[in-house]
Design a protein around this motif. Structure first.
Motif: not given
Length: 105
Positions: A66-74, A77, A83-84
Motif C-alpha cells: 500500500h505504501e509503494q502504491i501511494y508513493y507511485q500515485a504521488r 500526480d 492532492n488527489p
C-alpha cells in the motif's frame, strides 16, 4: 527551480519510457528475411513494447505494498497542488447520465 517536465515524466514512469525505447529498437532488428511491410514491422514493434509494458505493470502490481502504491500515485500526480482529485458520486452522476443518454441504441 522546477525540474524539466519531460525528465519528471521519465522519472515517474520509467517502465513506460523503457518499453517505448525497446519497442523502437525492435523495428530495425526485425529480420529482413521476413519481408514485412513497414506498417507490419511497426505493428510488431509496438506489440513487443506494449506486451513488455503490461508484463512489467503486472509484476509491479503483484509485488507492491500500500505504501509503494501511494508513493507511485504521488509521484505521477500532475495536479498543481499534489492532492488527489475529490471525485465523489454526486459530482459524477450528471456526467455518467449525459454519457449514457447520448449513446446510440
Amino acid at each position: 527551480m522546477g525540474t524539466n517536465p519531460f525528465i519528471r515524466h521519465i522519472r515517474a514512469r520509467p517502465r513506460l519510457f523503457l518499453c517505448g525505447l525497446i519497442g523502437l529498437a525492435v523495428y530495425p532488428l526485425l529480420p529482413q528475411s521476413l519481408d514485412l511491410l513497414p506498417v507490419t514491422g511497426a505493428l510488431l514493434s509496438w506489440n513487443v513494447g506494449i506486451f513488455l509494458y503490461l508484463l512489467l505493470c503486472v509484476l509491479m502490481i503483484s509485488r507492491s505494498t500500500h505504501e509503494q502504491i501511494y508513493y507511485q500515485a504521488r509521484l505521477q500526480d500532475d495536479s498543481p497542488t499534489g492532492n488527489p482529485p475529490a471525485w465523489n458520486f454526486p459530482e459524477m452522476t450528471p456526467l455518467t447520465t449525459v454519457t449514457f443518454c447520448t449513446l446510440p441504441m
